[in-house]
Design a protein around this motif. Structure first.
Motif, mmCIF file in Angstrom:
data_model
loop_
_atom_site.group_PDB
_atom_site.id
_atom_site.type_symbol
_atom_site.label_atom_id
_atom_site.label_comp_id
_atom_site.label_asym_id
_atom_site.label_seq_id
_atom_site.Cartn_x
_atom_site.Cartn_y
_atom_site.Cartn_z
ATOM 1 N N GLU A 258 1.002 -1.519 0.293
ATOM 2 C CA GLU A 258 -0.269 -0.320 0.035
ATOM 3 C C GLU A 258 1.294 1.296 -0.363
ATOM 4 O O GLU A 258 -0.374 2.227 -0.515
ATOM 5 N N THR A 259 1.954 1.585 0.435
ATOM 6 C CA THR A 259 2.679 2.613 0.409
ATOM 7 C C THR A 259 4.204 2.199 -0.892
ATOM 8 O O THR A 259 4.718 2.839 -0.726
ATOM 9 N N ASP A 270 6.883 5.478 -0.474
ATOM 10 C CA ASP A 270 6.896 6.303 -1.278
ATOM 11 C C ASP A 270 5.961 7.122 -0.302
ATOM 12 O O ASP A 270 5.016 7.073 -0.252
ATOM 13 N N GLN A 273 1.653 7.405 -1.108
ATOM 14 C CA GLN A 273 1.318 7.008 -0.345
ATOM 15 C C GLN A 273 1.066 6.238 0.752
ATOM 16 O O GLN A 273 0.113 6.261 1.450
ATOM 17 N N ARG A 276 -2.073 9.039 1.725
ATOM 18 C CA ARG A 276 -3.437 8.489 1.762
ATOM 19 C C ARG A 276 -3.653 7.273 2.468
ATOM 20 O O ARG A 276 -4.335 7.544 2.556
#
Length: 293
Positions: A258-259, A270, A273, A276
Motif C-alpha cells: 500500500e505504501t 512513496d 502513498q 493516502r
C-alpha cells in the motif's frame, strides 16, 4: 505531513524510550533483521530505553526465548510487554468467567497460567463449549484457515451472551512470505455478529500501561518522551495516537504494498502513498521509514 527518515538515529535524541513492535519491525517470524537490531542497540547505547511491545498472545518469557532463537540479542531491549500478559491479568480477575472455552493452537496453552505479579488470581478451568461461560481466543486453531471456520462456536457463544477475551488484536501477520490469521480476526467476526470482545493488545490501553510498568520494573525509568515504532496502522499507529505519543511508521511490514515501499533493508516508501493510507484510516504519524534501521 509525515516525514520519511533514513534511520532511527535521525530522531533518537528526541525520545527517552521507544515502544517497539516486534513482528514486521524487528523480525519476520523466521529471522531477525540485522539492521533493526543494530538500530535498537545504538539507541540504547545513546541512553534510550527499549520496550518490545508485542501483540503475541503468549507470556513474555516465551517471547524472550523466541526472539533469541530468531537472533534478537538481550542488548537490543530492556523489557518486554505482550498482549498475552495484559489479557492474562484480566482473565484471572474474572473478565470472562471461571469456566472458559479455548480457541487457539495447542502451543498457546501456556496462556493459562497466572502472572507472577498477580497476588490473588481466580481459578480458571478450560471446558467444552457447552459447559463454558466465556471464550478465550489466542488465535485460530489453524492460522492458515479462514476464521469463519470458528463461526459455529461464535454463534453459540453469541446466543449465550458470552464475552470473548481476545489475546491478540492483530488481524494478520506475515511469517516470511506467508500471511497468517490472528485472534483479532476471530474477535472482529464475533463483534460483527453482535457479540462483545475484550481487547488487551495494541491499540488498546492495557498493554501500554503494562509496558510502562515493565520498563519501570526493569530500569526504574518513567519516561515522558516515548516513541512508538510499528508497522500496523490499526494497531501500532492508532495505539500511539490513543496514548498521545509520537509514532514511527515502519512501512515495509504489513503496509509494504500500500505504501509502495522498496525492498529491504534500504527501501523507502512513496510519501504520497503513506499520506493516502494514513488519511484513509483517519490516522497520522510524524515519521515513517521503510524498514527499521
Amino acid at each position: 505531513m509525515t516525514r520519511v527518515i533514513e534511520s532511527l538515529d535521525a530522531i533518537a535524541a528526541d525520545y527517552d524510550a521507544a515502544f517497539v513492535d516486534l513482528w514486521g519491525c524487528v523480525h519476520d517470524g523466521l529471522r531477525a533483521w540485522p539492521a533493526a537490531v543494530a538500530a535498537l542497540e545504538r539507541y540504547r547505547a545513546g541512553g534510550g530505553h527499549v520496550v518490545l511491545v508485542s501483540n503475541a498472545p503468549r507470556p513474555r518469557a516465551e517471547v524472550e526465548l523466541q526472539i533469541a532463537r530468531l537472533g534478537v540479542p538481550e542488548g537490543a531491549w530492556d523489557a518486554i510487554a505482550t498482549s498475552g500478559d495484559a489479557a492474562r491479568l484480566a482473565l484471572y480477575h474474572g473478565a470472562v468467567g471461571r469456566r472458559v472455552h479455548f480457541i487457539g493452537e495447542e502451543r498457546d496453552h501456556s496462556f493459562f497460567h497466572p502472572l507472577a505479579i498477580d497476588s490473588d488470581p481466580m481459578e480458571i478451568e478450560i471446558v467444552p463449549l457447552t459447559e463454558a461461560e466465556g471464550l478465550v481466543v489466542t488465535g485460530p486453531a489453524d492460522p492458515h484457515a479462514d476464521p469463519a471456520a470458528h463461526e459455529g462456536e461464535l454463534l453459540y457463544a453469541k446466543t449465550k451472551g458470552w464475552k470473548l477475551l481476545c489475546a491478540n488484536p492483530d488481524i494478520v501477520v506475515d511469517r516470511g512470505e506467508s500471511r497468517e490469521w490472528c485472534a483479532g480476526a476471530i474477535a472482529r467476526l464475533y463483534d460483527e455478529m453482535g457479540g462483545e470482545s475484550l481487547y488487551f493488545g495494541k491499540p488498546h490501553p492495557p498493554i501500554y500501561d503494562l509496558a510502562r510498568r515493565r520498563l519501570h520494573d526493569a530500569t526504574g525509568a518513567e519516561p515522558e518522551r516515548i516513541l512508538c515504532i510499528g508497522d500496523g496502522p490499526d494497531t501500532d499507529i492508532a495505539g500511539a495516537l490513543g496514548e498521545g505519543l509520537d509514532a514511527l511508521f515502519v512501512t515495509g511490514g504489513l503496509a509494504r504494498d500500500e505504501t509502495a515501499t522498496g525492498p529491504a533493508p534500504g527501501g523507502q516508501p512513496d510519501p504520497a502513498q503513506v499520506e493516502r493510507l494514513l488519511a484513509d484510516r483517519q490516522l497520522s504519524a510524524p515519521y515513517a521509514i521503510g524498514y527499521l534501521r
